[in-house]
Scaffold this motif. Sequence first.
Motif, PDB file in Angstrom:
ATOM      1  N   THR A 108       0.853  -1.194   0.000  1.00 55.91           N
ATOM      2  CA  THR A 108       0.000   0.000   0.000  1.00 55.91           C
ATOM      3  C   THR A 108       0.884   1.238   0.000  1.00 55.91           C
ATOM      4  O   THR A 108       1.899   1.285   0.689  1.00 55.91           O
ATOM      5  CB  THR A 108      -0.889  -0.002   1.253  1.00 55.91           C
ATOM      6  N   THR A 109       0.486   2.247  -0.772  1.00 55.58           N
ATOM      7  CA  THR A 109       1.266   3.480  -0.827  1.00 55.58           C
ATOM      8  C   THR A 109       0.508   4.693  -0.284  1.00 55.58           C
ATOM      9  O   THR A 109       1.123   5.683   0.083  1.00 55.58           O
ATOM     10  CB  THR A 109       1.700   3.782  -2.271  1.00 55.58           C
ATOM     11  N   LYS A 110      -0.840   4.602  -0.230  1.00 57.56           N
ATOM     12  CA  LYS A 110      -1.620   5.764   0.204  1.00 57.56           C
ATOM     13  C   LYS A 110      -3.000   5.309   0.688  1.00 57.56           C
ATOM     14  O   LYS A 110      -3.602   4.418   0.103  1.00 57.56           O
ATOM     15  CB  LYS A 110      -1.769   6.721  -0.981  1.00 57.56           C
ATOM     16  N   ILE A 111      -3.492   5.964   1.756  1.00 57.71           N
ATOM     17  CA  ILE A 111      -4.818   5.676   2.307  1.00 57.71           C
ATOM     18  C   ILE A 111      -5.545   7.011   2.446  1.00 57.71           C
ATOM     19  O   ILE A 111      -5.006   7.945   3.041  1.00 57.71           O
ATOM     20  CB  ILE A 111      -4.728   5.024   3.694  1.00 57.71           C
ATOM     21  N   GLU A 112      -6.749   7.073   1.914  1.00 55.76           N
ATOM     22  CA  GLU A 112      -7.508   8.323   1.991  1.00 55.76           C
ATOM     23  C   GLU A 112      -8.951   8.065   2.402  1.00 55.76           C
ATOM     24  O   GLU A 112      -9.585   7.143   1.890  1.00 55.76           O
ATOM     25  CB  GLU A 112      -7.534   9.026   0.632  1.00 55.76           C
ATOM     26  N   VAL A 113      -9.432   8.904   3.319  1.00 59.58           N
ATOM     27  CA  VAL A 113     -10.832   8.899   3.716  1.00 59.58           C
ATOM     28  C   VAL A 113     -11.246  10.350   3.876  1.00 59.58           C
ATOM     29  O   VAL A 113     -10.597  11.112   4.592  1.00 59.58           O
ATOM     30  CB  VAL A 113     -11.056   8.153   5.051  1.00 59.58           C
ATOM     31  N   ASN A 114     -12.305  10.728   3.199  1.00 61.95           N
ATOM     32  CA  ASN A 114     -12.842  12.065   3.371  1.00 61.95           C
ATOM     33  C   ASN A 114     -13.530  12.093   4.742  1.00 61.95           C
ATOM     34  O   ASN A 114     -14.463  11.335   4.976  1.00 61.95           O
ATOM     35  CB  ASN A 114     -13.838  12.368   2.242  1.00 61.95           C
ATOM     36  N   GLN A 115     -13.056  12.926   5.648  1.00 61.85           N
ATOM     37  CA  GLN A 115     -13.569  12.964   7.021  1.00 61.85           C
ATOM     38  C   GLN A 115     -15.085  13.210   7.059  1.00 61.85           C
ATOM     39  O   GLN A 115     -15.761  12.731   7.959  1.00 61.85           O
ATOM     40  CB  GLN A 115     -12.834  14.028   7.846  1.00 61.85           C
ATOM     41  N   ASP A 116     -15.601  13.947   6.082  1.00 58.21           N
ATOM     42  CA  ASP A 116     -17.046  14.213   6.032  1.00 58.21           C
ATOM     43  C   ASP A 116     -17.849  12.975   5.647  1.00 58.21           C
ATOM     44  O   ASP A 116     -19.061  12.943   5.829  1.00 58.21           O
ATOM     45  CB  ASP A 116     -17.351  15.335   5.030  1.00 58.21           C
ATOM     46  N   SER A 117     -17.183  11.954   5.088  1.00 58.89           N
ATOM     47  CA  SER A 117     -17.902  10.759   4.628  1.00 58.89           C
ATOM     48  C   SER A 117     -17.811   9.595   5.604  1.00 58.89           C
ATOM     49  O   SER A 117     -18.255   8.498   5.287  1.00 58.89           O
ATOM     50  CB  SER A 117     -17.372  10.324   3.263  1.00 58.89           C
ATOM     51  N   ILE A 118     -17.248   9.822   6.803  1.00 54.09           N
ATOM     52  CA  ILE A 118     -17.189   8.762   7.803  1.00 54.09           C
ATOM     53  C   ILE A 118     -18.590   8.551   8.362  1.00 54.09           C
ATOM     54  O   ILE A 118     -19.194   9.461   8.926  1.00 54.09           O
ATOM     55  CB  ILE A 118     -16.176   9.084   8.923  1.00 54.09           C
ATOM     56  N   MET A 119     -19.097   7.354   8.164  1.00 56.71           N
ATOM     57  CA  MET A 119     -20.470   7.032   8.517  1.00 56.71           C
ATOM     58  C   MET A 119     -20.540   6.452   9.935  1.00 56.71           C
ATOM     59  O   MET A 119     -19.551   5.941  10.453  1.00 56.71           O
ATOM     60  CB  MET A 119     -21.039   6.017   7.518  1.00 56.71           C
ATOM     61  N   PRO A 120     -21.729   6.501  10.562  1.00 56.55           N
ATOM     62  CA  PRO A 120     -21.887   5.904  11.900  1.00 56.55           C
ATOM     63  C   PRO A 120     -21.864   4.377  11.833  1.00 56.55           C
ATOM     64  O   PRO A 120     -21.900   3.790  10.743  1.00 56.55           O
ATOM     65  CB  PRO A 120     -23.260   6.418  12.352  1.00 56.55           C
ATOM     66  N   ALA A 121     -21.827   3.738  12.987  1.00 59.70           N
ATOM     67  CA  ALA A 121     -21.804   2.279  13.073  1.00 59.70           C
ATOM     68  C   ALA A 121     -22.977   1.683  12.303  1.00 59.70           C
ATOM     69  O   ALA A 121     -24.077   2.216  12.326  1.00 59.70           O
ATOM     70  CB  ALA A 121     -21.848   1.853  14.532  1.00 59.70           C
ATOM     71  N   GLY A 122     -22.707   0.588  11.608  1.00 60.88           N
ATOM     72  CA  GLY A 122     -23.744  -0.080  10.822  1.00 60.88           C
ATOM     73  C   GLY A 122     -23.847   0.412   9.398  1.00 60.88           C
ATOM     74  O   GLY A 122     -24.537  -0.182   8.576  1.00 60.88           O
ATOM     75  N   LYS A 123     -23.188   1.513   9.085  1.00 63.80           N
ATOM     76  CA  LYS A 123     -23.207   2.061   7.720  1.00 63.80           C
ATOM     77  C   LYS A 123     -21.797   1.976   7.143  1.00 63.80           C
ATOM     78  O   LYS A 123     -20.820   1.876   7.865  1.00 63.80           O
ATOM     79  CB  LYS A 123     -23.713   3.488   7.735  1.00 63.80           C
ATOM     80  N   THR A 124     -21.703   2.064   5.827  1.00 69.37           N
ATOM     81  CA  THR A 124     -20.423   1.856   5.133  1.00 69.37           C
ATOM     82  C   THR A 124     -19.656   3.154   4.921  1.00 69.37           C
ATOM     83  O   THR A 124     -20.200   4.129   4.411  1.00 69.37           O
ATOM     84  CB  THR A 124     -20.674   1.185   3.774  1.00 69.37           C
ATOM     85  N   THR A 125     -18.390   3.120   5.320  1.00 70.23           N
ATOM     86  CA  THR A 125     -17.450   4.217   5.052  1.00 70.23           C
ATOM     87  C   THR A 125     -16.506   3.737   3.958  1.00 70.23           C
ATOM     88  O   THR A 125     -15.968   2.627   4.033  1.00 70.23           O
ATOM     89  CB  THR A 125     -16.646   4.561   6.322  1.00 70.23           C
ATOM     90  N   ASN A 126     -16.301   4.557   2.934  1.00 72.96           N
ATOM     91  CA  ASN A 126     -15.396   4.217   1.836  1.00 72.96           C
ATOM     92  C   ASN A 126     -13.979   4.668   2.169  1.00 72.96           C
ATOM     93  O   ASN A 126     -13.750   5.845   2.445  1.00 72.96           O
ATOM     94  CB  ASN A 126     -15.853   4.865   0.533  1.00 72.96           C
ATOM     95  N   VAL A 127     -13.054   3.724   2.127  1.00 72.70           N
ATOM     96  CA  VAL A 127     -11.641   4.004   2.360  1.00 72.70           C
ATOM     97  C   VAL A 127     -10.925   3.756   1.039  1.00 72.70           C
ATOM     98  O   VAL A 127     -10.964   2.645   0.508  1.00 72.70           O
ATOM     99  CB  VAL A 127     -11.060   3.092   3.465  1.00 72.70           C
ATOM    100  N   HIS A 128     -10.299   4.796   0.480  1.00 76.99           N
ATOM    101  CA  HIS A 128      -9.604   4.681  -0.802  1.00 76.99           C
ATOM    102  C   HIS A 128      -8.157   4.268  -0.536  1.00 76.99           C
ATOM    103  O   HIS A 128      -7.411   4.970   0.139  1.00 76.99           O
ATOM    104  CB  HIS A 128      -9.680   5.995  -1.574  1.00 76.99           C
TER     105      HIS A 128
END
Length: 148
Positions: free
Chosen positions: A40-60
């Motif tokens: 892996t060279t890079k990990i990105e998550v838009n802080q505004d898109s972090i979802m609550p428990a039970g919902k999906t958060t996209n980690v690029h």
Amino acid sequence: MKLVKRLSALAFVGFLGLATTSCLNNDDDNDYSTFGFFPTTKIEVNQDSIMPAGKTTNVHVTYQKTNSCQDFIQFSLLQGSTAFKHNIGVYGKQSNSTSCTEGITLETKTLKFTPKDAGEYTLKFWTGNKEGSTSPKYDSIVLDIKAQ
């Protein structure tokens, strides 16, 4: 009579064995794949898109390939993972082909992270092994997952 039945059964099994065996050597011994992990060279998550428990958060997740015959298969949990700490590897395959072009390329895939409970999760992605060692190196990101 029993002897005739046994001989018939033996003849049938012998015929079946001959019928399923090929005398031709047309197997392509060069057609195989090996499997392993891409660094892996890079990990990105838009802080505004972090979802609550039970919902999906996209980690690029961006990872490195060294030739055109390498393909992504899936994200895999690695040894040492716990409920709130996940060691993750980018699992892929290397096809054995003479048409592979060498060269480092970066690809990005999305890890769909859906935690069941609220809390602070540490996602550690394998970036390779320490120089001269088999000890893994990780790059990590911390996600603060809220309750619904």
